[in-house]
Design a protein around this motif. Sequence first.
Motif, PDB file in Angstrom:
ATOM      1  N   VAL A 170       0.834  -1.211   0.000  1.00  0.00           N
ATOM      2  CA  VAL A 170       0.000   0.000   0.000  1.00  0.00           C
ATOM      3  C   VAL A 170       0.864   1.255   0.000  1.00  0.00           C
ATOM      4  O   VAL A 170       0.791   2.081  -0.919  1.00  0.00           O
ATOM      5  CB  VAL A 170      -0.956   0.005   1.207  1.00  0.00           C
ATOM      6  CG1 VAL A 170      -1.681   1.350   1.306  1.00  0.00           C
ATOM      7  CG2 VAL A 170      -1.969  -1.123   1.095  1.00  0.00           C
ATOM      8  N   PHE A 171       1.689   1.406   1.033  1.00  0.00           N
ATOM      9  CA  PHE A 171       2.397   2.672   1.205  1.00  0.00           C
ATOM     10  C   PHE A 171       3.650   2.772   0.328  1.00  0.00           C
ATOM     11  O   PHE A 171       3.979   3.862  -0.143  1.00  0.00           O
ATOM     12  CB  PHE A 171       2.743   2.878   2.679  1.00  0.00           C
ATOM     13  CG  PHE A 171       1.533   3.017   3.552  1.00  0.00           C
ATOM     14  CD1 PHE A 171       0.735   4.141   3.473  1.00  0.00           C
ATOM     15  CD2 PHE A 171       1.161   2.014   4.419  1.00  0.00           C
ATOM     16  CE1 PHE A 171      -0.396   4.279   4.258  1.00  0.00           C
ATOM     17  CE2 PHE A 171       0.036   2.125   5.214  1.00  0.00           C
ATOM     18  CZ  PHE A 171      -0.755   3.263   5.126  1.00  0.00           C
ATOM     19  N   GLY A 172       4.339   1.647   0.116  1.00  0.00           N
ATOM     20  CA  GLY A 172       5.500   1.681  -0.771  1.00  0.00           C
ATOM     21  C   GLY A 172       5.107   2.051  -2.189  1.00  0.00           C
ATOM     22  O   GLY A 172       5.730   2.918  -2.824  1.00  0.00           O
ATOM     23  N   MET A 187      -5.742  -1.189  -2.780  1.00  0.00           N
ATOM     24  CA  MET A 187      -4.453  -1.863  -2.746  1.00  0.00           C
ATOM     25  C   MET A 187      -4.333  -2.791  -1.548  1.00  0.00           C
ATOM     26  O   MET A 187      -3.692  -3.849  -1.634  1.00  0.00           O
ATOM     27  CB  MET A 187      -3.315  -0.834  -2.754  1.00  0.00           C
ATOM     28  CG  MET A 187      -1.919  -1.455  -2.847  1.00  0.00           C
ATOM     29  SD  MET A 187      -1.716  -2.572  -4.275  1.00  0.00           S
ATOM     30  CE  MET A 187      -1.935  -1.422  -5.634  1.00  0.00           C
ATOM     31  N   ALA A 188      -4.929  -2.429  -0.420  1.00  0.00           N
ATOM     32  CA  ALA A 188      -4.926  -3.318   0.742  1.00  0.00           C
ATOM     33  C   ALA A 188      -5.658  -4.609   0.417  1.00  0.00           C
ATOM     34  O   ALA A 188      -5.210  -5.705   0.771  1.00  0.00           O
ATOM     35  CB  ALA A 188      -5.558  -2.625   1.944  1.00  0.00           C
ATOM     36  N   MET A 189      -6.793  -4.500  -0.262  1.00  0.00           N
ATOM     37  CA  MET A 189      -7.526  -5.702  -0.673  1.00  0.00           C
ATOM     38  C   MET A 189      -6.705  -6.533  -1.648  1.00  0.00           C
ATOM     39  O   MET A 189      -6.634  -7.765  -1.529  1.00  0.00           O
ATOM     40  CB  MET A 189      -8.860  -5.299  -1.308  1.00  0.00           C
ATOM     41  CG  MET A 189      -9.847  -4.668  -0.352  1.00  0.00           C
ATOM     42  SD  MET A 189     -11.369  -4.193  -1.189  1.00  0.00           S
ATOM     43  CE  MET A 189     -12.286  -3.503   0.186  1.00  0.00           C
ATOM     44  N   PHE A 190      -6.089  -5.858  -2.627  1.00  0.00           N
ATOM     45  CA  PHE A 190      -5.255  -6.577  -3.589  1.00  0.00           C
ATOM     46  C   PHE A 190      -4.105  -7.303  -2.883  1.00  0.00           C
ATOM     47  O   PHE A 190      -3.774  -8.450  -3.224  1.00  0.00           O
ATOM     48  CB  PHE A 190      -4.674  -5.609  -4.627  1.00  0.00           C
ATOM     49  CG  PHE A 190      -5.696  -4.921  -5.486  1.00  0.00           C
ATOM     50  CD1 PHE A 190      -6.959  -5.452  -5.650  1.00  0.00           C
ATOM     51  CD2 PHE A 190      -5.400  -3.722  -6.123  1.00  0.00           C
ATOM     52  CE1 PHE A 190      -7.908  -4.814  -6.436  1.00  0.00           C
ATOM     53  CE2 PHE A 190      -6.335  -3.078  -6.905  1.00  0.00           C
ATOM     54  CZ  PHE A 190      -7.596  -3.625  -7.061  1.00  0.00           C
ATOM     55  N   ALA A 210      -1.004 -15.043  -6.117  1.00  0.00           N
ATOM     56  CA  ALA A 210      -0.084 -15.366  -7.215  1.00  0.00           C
ATOM     57  C   ALA A 210       1.317 -14.824  -6.977  1.00  0.00           C
ATOM     58  O   ALA A 210       2.310 -15.530  -7.207  1.00  0.00           O
ATOM     59  CB  ALA A 210      -0.648 -14.817  -8.526  1.00  0.00           C
ATOM     60  N   THR A 211       1.424 -13.578  -6.501  1.00  0.00           N
ATOM     61  CA  THR A 211       2.741 -12.964  -6.323  1.00  0.00           C
ATOM     62  C   THR A 211       3.624 -13.798  -5.399  1.00  0.00           C
ATOM     63  O   THR A 211       4.777 -14.085  -5.720  1.00  0.00           O
ATOM     64  CB  THR A 211       2.579 -11.538  -5.746  1.00  0.00           C
ATOM     65  OG1 THR A 211       1.910 -10.730  -6.703  1.00  0.00           O
ATOM     66  CG2 THR A 211       3.929 -10.938  -5.420  1.00  0.00           C
ATOM     67  N   ILE A 212       3.083 -14.191  -4.264  1.00  0.00           N
ATOM     68  CA  ILE A 212       3.870 -14.929  -3.278  1.00  0.00           C
ATOM     69  C   ILE A 212       4.096 -16.366  -3.721  1.00  0.00           C
ATOM     70  O   ILE A 212       5.217 -16.878  -3.664  1.00  0.00           O
ATOM     71  CB  ILE A 212       3.171 -14.893  -1.908  1.00  0.00           C
ATOM     72  CG1 ILE A 212       3.061 -13.447  -1.411  1.00  0.00           C
ATOM     73  CG2 ILE A 212       3.895 -15.761  -0.889  1.00  0.00           C
ATOM     74  CD1 ILE A 212       2.194 -13.281  -0.192  1.00  0.00           C
TER      75      ILE A 212
END
Length: 280
Positions: free
Chosen positions: A69-71, A209-212, A218-220
């Motif tokens: 989110v913040f990055g 973005m928090a929900m995403f 998939a990313t992990i």
Amino acid sequence: MTGLALPAIVLMVVVNAYPVIYAGIQAVHDGDLLGLGNFVGFANFQDALTDPLFWRSARFTVIFSLCGVFGSWIIGFALALMLKPDFAGKNLFKILLLLPWIVPIVVSSMSWNWLTATPGSLLPMLAADLGFGRVMFLADPTMAMITVCIFKIWISYPFMMMMMSAALEGIEPNINEAARVDGANARQRLRYIVLPMTARSTYISWILMAMFSVNDFATIYLLTGGGPVNSTTSLIVLAYRSVFQDFRPGFGVAISFLMTAALVTMSVILLRQMRKANMQ
């Protein structure tokens, strides 16, 4: 018009409600993939909340989500500010910056694996040449967490850039010009004009973005599979393993419902902040 839309609305409710209702039934049973099993009440939720791996996964999920989110917001907002003025090649530059978001996640994760996975990969060799020793980006638990979080920021900042670019376009140029004439410097204009006037879009982008991030399987899974030693296992990965590898769908669905409750709570808090920002 309502009558015409009613069949589609009913169909959407039925299609979406059935899986949720069945998942709720599974969460209070101790069955497997073939049957519901015995009714156990809230035992699956209790097992999840007393499982050390659940809390370790929850901790990584929070870290992963905060970075996502913040990055991505910081980088996306900075790029949006840079791209606001017109300059030669602006559109081409914007397209290039969107590539991490456009490229399929499978391709991106395979590329990062090629860069980091083995001692003979490009980044470990570069780190060794620079005197950092043998850096195992995906084999060391701490480095794996850092790598996954950086990867999440890299694939997410284009979304934030587009959101904030749209928000910046909504600010009247006359407001900034008037502040400049009154003697406000760039930092003051950013703090007192740009940030407050883009707050609504900022909160919306944070919620999305928090929900995403929380639901990002998939990313992990493609990058680390949740390893090494569960250091990058998020709650969504843990839920997947519980259902499809350990054959405990009740336990896995219970984890998913706990994730949903946390997301709803966070969304309510951010929506309240968004309303406050609109009232100011």
